[in-house]
Design an enzyme around this catalytic site. Structure first.
Site, PDB file in Angstrom:
ATOM      1  N   GLU A  16      38.981  47.973  33.163  1.00 20.03           N
ATOM      2  CA  GLU A  16      40.095  47.297  33.882  1.00 20.03           C
ATOM      3  C   GLU A  16      41.301  47.532  32.978  1.00 20.03           C
ATOM      4  O   GLU A  16      42.150  46.662  33.318  1.00 20.03           O
ATOM      5  CB  GLU A  16      39.417  45.777  34.608  1.00 20.03           C
ATOM      6  CG  GLU A  16      38.531  46.052  35.638  1.00 20.03           C
ATOM      7  CD  GLU A  16      38.079  44.612  35.911  1.00 20.03           C
ATOM      8  OE1 GLU A  16      38.315  44.085  37.005  1.00 20.03           O
ATOM      9  OE2 GLU A  16      37.215  44.207  35.175  1.00 20.03           O
ATOM     10  N   SER A 152      36.313  44.283  39.793  1.00 15.28           N
ATOM     11  CA  SER A 152      37.059  45.206  40.634  1.00 15.28           C
ATOM     12  C   SER A 152      36.387  46.100  41.280  1.00 15.28           C
ATOM     13  O   SER A 152      36.782  47.168  41.834  1.00 15.28           O
ATOM     14  CB  SER A 152      38.387  46.036  39.777  1.00 15.28           C
ATOM     15  OG  SER A 152      39.198  45.253  39.059  1.00 15.28           O
ATOM     16  N   TYR A 220      44.204  47.562  44.651  1.00 16.69           N
ATOM     17  CA  TYR A 220      45.518  47.702  43.639  1.00 16.69           C
ATOM     18  C   TYR A 220      46.640  48.559  44.176  1.00 16.69           C
ATOM     19  O   TYR A 220      47.428  49.066  43.461  1.00 16.69           O
ATOM     20  CB  TYR A 220      44.854  48.100  42.067  1.00 16.69           C
ATOM     21  CG  TYR A 220      44.190  47.125  41.536  1.00 16.69           C
ATOM     22  CD1 TYR A 220      44.881  45.752  41.335  1.00 16.69           C
ATOM     23  CD2 TYR A 220      42.578  47.395  41.359  1.00 16.69           C
ATOM     24  CE1 TYR A 220      43.753  44.971  40.873  1.00 16.69           C
ATOM     25  CE2 TYR A 220      42.226  46.622  40.823  1.00 16.69           C
ATOM     26  CZ  TYR A 220      42.444  45.217  40.513  1.00 16.69           C
ATOM     27  OH  TYR A 220      41.608  44.300  40.079  1.00 16.69           O
ATOM     28  N   ARG A 259      39.046  32.218  40.049  1.00 16.41           N
ATOM     29  CA  ARG A 259      39.274  32.467  41.502  1.00 16.41           C
ATOM     30  C   ARG A 259      37.782  32.564  41.753  1.00 16.41           C
ATOM     31  O   ARG A 259      36.796  33.424  41.255  1.00 16.41           O
ATOM     32  CB  ARG A 259      39.796  33.806  41.674  1.00 16.41           C
ATOM     33  CG  ARG A 259      40.163  33.930  43.225  1.00 16.41           C
ATOM     34  CD  ARG A 259      40.680  35.180  43.349  1.00 16.41           C
ATOM     35  NE  ARG A 259      39.512  36.295  43.574  1.00 16.41           N
ATOM     36  CZ  ARG A 259      39.708  37.610  42.762  1.00 16.41           C
ATOM     37  NH1 ARG A 259      40.760  37.980  42.133  1.00 16.41           N
ATOM     38  NH2 ARG A 259      38.775  38.233  42.963  1.00 16.41           N
ATOM     39  N   ASP A 261      35.164  34.045  44.646  1.00 16.34           N
ATOM     40  CA  ASP A 261      34.933  35.058  45.988  1.00 16.34           C
ATOM     41  C   ASP A 261      33.800  34.633  46.861  1.00 16.34           C
ATOM     42  O   ASP A 261      32.751  34.260  46.376  1.00 16.34           O
ATOM     43  CB  ASP A 261      34.711  36.485  45.488  1.00 16.34           C
ATOM     44  CG  ASP A 261      35.955  36.858  44.748  1.00 16.34           C
ATOM     45  OD1 ASP A 261      36.888  36.465  44.828  1.00 16.34           O
ATOM     46  OD2 ASP A 261      35.798  37.961  44.024  1.00 16.34           O
ATOM     47  N   GLU A 274      30.799  35.472  43.616  1.00 12.65           N
ATOM     48  CA  GLU A 274      30.892  35.295  42.255  1.00 12.65           C
ATOM     49  C   GLU A 274      32.044  34.285  41.819  1.00 12.65           C
ATOM     50  O   GLU A 274      32.994  34.062  42.861  1.00 12.65           O
ATOM     51  CB  GLU A 274      31.258  36.679  41.758  1.00 12.65           C
ATOM     52  CG  GLU A 274      32.524  37.315  42.396  1.00 12.65           C
ATOM     53  CD  GLU A 274      33.212  38.318  41.408  1.00 12.65           C
ATOM     54  OE1 GLU A 274      32.796  38.677  40.348  1.00 12.65           O
ATOM     55  OE2 GLU A 274      34.209  39.033  41.930  1.00 12.65           O
ATOM     56  N   ASN A 276      35.472  34.487  39.035  1.00 12.70           N
ATOM     57  CA  ASN A 276      36.340  35.386  38.241  1.00 12.70           C
ATOM     58  C   ASN A 276      36.937  34.347  37.274  1.00 12.70           C
ATOM     59  O   ASN A 276      37.670  33.599  37.620  1.00 12.70           O
ATOM     60  CB  ASN A 276      37.297  36.275  38.853  1.00 12.70           C
ATOM     61  CG  ASN A 276      36.568  37.067  39.987  1.00 12.70           C
ATOM     62  OD1 ASN A 276      35.978  38.249  39.545  1.00 12.70           O
ATOM     63  ND2 ASN A 276      36.548  36.953  41.131  1.00 12.70           N
ATOM     64  N   GLY A 280      43.264  38.533  38.429  1.00 11.95           N
ATOM     65  CA  GLY A 280      44.384  39.287  38.096  1.00 11.95           C
ATOM     66  C   GLY A 280      45.484  38.666  38.279  1.00 11.95           C
ATOM     67  O   GLY A 280      45.757  37.719  38.886  1.00 11.95           O
TER      68      GLY A 280
HETATM   69  N1  LIG Z   1      26.969  40.437  49.764  1.00 12.78           N
HETATM   70  C1  LIG Z   1      28.128  40.949  50.375  1.00 12.78           C
HETATM   71  N2  LIG Z   1      28.323  41.210  51.659  1.00 12.78           N
HETATM   72  C2  LIG Z   1      29.354  41.882  52.032  1.00 12.78           C
HETATM   73  N3  LIG Z   1      30.382  42.301  51.277  1.00 12.78           N
HETATM   74  C3  LIG Z   1      30.154  42.225  49.723  1.00 12.78           C
HETATM   75  C4  LIG Z   1      29.021  41.526  49.201  1.00 12.78           C
HETATM   76  N4  LIG Z   1      29.259  41.576  47.953  1.00 12.78           N
HETATM   77  C5  LIG Z   1      30.254  42.362  47.789  1.00 12.78           C
HETATM   78  N5  LIG Z   1      30.886  42.840  48.589  1.00 12.78           N
HETATM   79  C6  LIG Z   1      32.041  43.433  48.964  1.00 12.78           C
HETATM   80  O1  LIG Z   1      32.319  44.180  47.609  1.00 12.78           O
HETATM   81  C7  LIG Z   1      33.556  43.285  46.780  1.00 12.78           C
HETATM   82  C8  LIG Z   1      33.212  43.121  45.304  1.00 12.78           C
HETATM   83  O2  LIG Z   1      32.174  42.323  45.212  1.00 12.78           O
HETATM   84  P1  LIG Z   1      31.948  41.101  44.164  1.00 12.78           P
HETATM   85  O3  LIG Z   1      31.006  40.570  44.308  1.00 12.78           O
HETATM   86  O4  LIG Z   1      33.321  40.277  44.494  1.00 12.78           O
HETATM   87  O5  LIG Z   1      32.308  42.084  42.783  1.00 12.78           O
HETATM   88  P2  LIG Z   1      33.574  42.307  41.649  1.00 12.78           P
HETATM   89  O6  LIG Z   1      33.244  41.544  40.627  1.00 12.78           O
HETATM   90  O7  LIG Z   1      33.476  43.724  41.839  1.00 12.78           O
HETATM   91  O8  LIG Z   1      34.824  41.594  42.598  1.00 12.78           O
HETATM   92  C9  LIG Z   1      33.904  42.035  47.783  1.00 12.78           C
HETATM   93  O9  LIG Z   1      35.231  41.668  47.449  1.00 12.78           O
HETATM   94  C10 LIG Z   1      33.329  42.479  49.064  1.00 12.78           C
HETATM   95  O10 LIG Z   1      34.595  43.390  49.629  1.00 12.78           O
HETATM   96 MG   LIG Z   2      35.099  39.921  43.562  1.00 12.61          MG
END
Ligand SMILES: Nc1ncnc2c1ncn2[C@@H]1O[C@H](COP(=O)(O)OP(=O)(O)O)[C@@H](O)[C@H]1O
Ligand SMILES: [Mg+2]
Length: 312
Positions: A16, A152, A220, A259, A261, A274, A276, A280
């Protein structure tokens, strides 16, 4: 008051890197506008030497992913005695690794999608591939396959059938030695930014990607996702999401900003994906958007994060 010197750490060798360079440039500009003496450092092997010479009052860590967000740089700042923005070493380590953080979520009753995790050895030496049918039956399809420590959305793949699992796993293993297979949550995607010395939740932001999910490109590229700040969700759901995010932020021991998620399932359940610890600061990033939705300008956001470090 004498002018404080702030080192803005950015770049590094993480995947990243480019995002971090953008985040760092915006942070530097904001700090300069507010009268700080700013030294931007594109992090490399000369980092410690440069910091020893510069002796900054604080480091603003605008790095994402490996080395910057995973406790590595934080450990060095502790050794050098330089105050730094954001979370300490341990929460950085725990939040960067989704497997570790999800175990901590579960231990503390924080809802998170069910999952299984493996390291490379389990596949190469212990025949883990033969567990795939059990996992498929347990989680149901699609299954979200992720590298444990990435950001990301890099390396994330959705396997829609058992036959798509091997390729998804290979993709995830190309980013990390540990991967998780997670139950897919159909619903809305929410991001709750947390800010302040006494942490508070900023307005919930809803992301509506125009692609299958919120992947690297949609994050992005202007126009590749719609953002609703505040989210179009009932007030009580927003309040629950904020409360849950604050709780998980504190449970992991995070500080300054971050943040969370979250997926809002169609059944109304909130499930944390997760945290963060260094989200960003780019033009399309969710933290500045959330701040803006409550009347906090970008400069004010940057300064509040910095003051947490200087006064911490
Ligand atoms: N269990 C899940 N169900 C539905 N969508 C998911 C799930 N896990 C991840 N995603 C999708 O993938 C993206 C990235 O996942 P995330 O766990 O937030 O990892 P990163 O650290 O890459 O942001 C999320 O923003 C969402 O769009
Ligand atoms: Mg995420």
């Amino acid at each position: 008051m004498s002018k404080k010197t702030i080192a803005v750490l950015k770049g590094g060798r993480s995947l990243e890197r480019n995002i971090s360079l953008k985040s760092g440039a915006r942070v530097e500009k904001a700090l300069r506008e507010m009268g700080y003496s700013v030294e931007g450092i594109d992090v490399d092997a000369s980092l410690v030497k440069r910091l020893k010479e510069l002796k900054p009052d604080a480091a603003f860590i605008a790095m994402h992913g490996r080395s910057g967000e995973d406790g590595t740089v934080q450990e060095l700042m502790d050794i050098l005695g330089i105050p730094y923005t954001g979370s300490d070493v341990l929460p950085s380590i725990n939040c960067m690794d989704k497997v570790l953080s999800k175990h901590i979520f579960m231990e503390n009753g924080v809802p998170t999608p069910p999952f299984f995790a493996f390291n490379r050895d389990a596949f190469q030496e212990l025949g883990a591939v033969d567990t795939m049918p059990i996992i498929g039956d347990d989680l149901g399809f699609p299954i979200v396959v992720k590298p444990a420590a990435q950001g990301s959305a890099l390396g994330i793949r959705f396997a829609h059938t058992g036959s798509e699992l091997p390729a998804a796993l290979i993709s995830a293993f190309s980013f990390d030695n540990k991967v998780l297979l997670e139950k897919y949550v159909k619903g809305k995607e929410l991001a709750v930014s947390i800010l302040g010395k006494e942490p508070r939740a900023l307005p919930v932001v809803e992301v509506r990607p125009k692609t299958d999910f919120f992947d690297f490109e949609s994050r992005y590229t202007m126009g590749k996702a719609d953002y609703l700040a505040p989210a179009e969700i009932p007030d009580d759901v927003a309040a629950q999401a904020s409360e849950l995010s604050l709780r998980v932020f504190k449970t992991l021991g995070c500080s300054g900003f971050g943040r969370v998620d979250i997926m809002l399932g169609e059944d109304g359940s909130l499930q944390v994906l997760e945290i963060n610890t260094i989200p960003g600061f780019t033009e399309t990033s969710l933290l500045p958007m959330a701040a803006n939705a409550t009347g906090i300008s970008f400069n004010e956001l940057v300064e509040e994060i910095l003051l947490c470090a200087l006064e911490g």
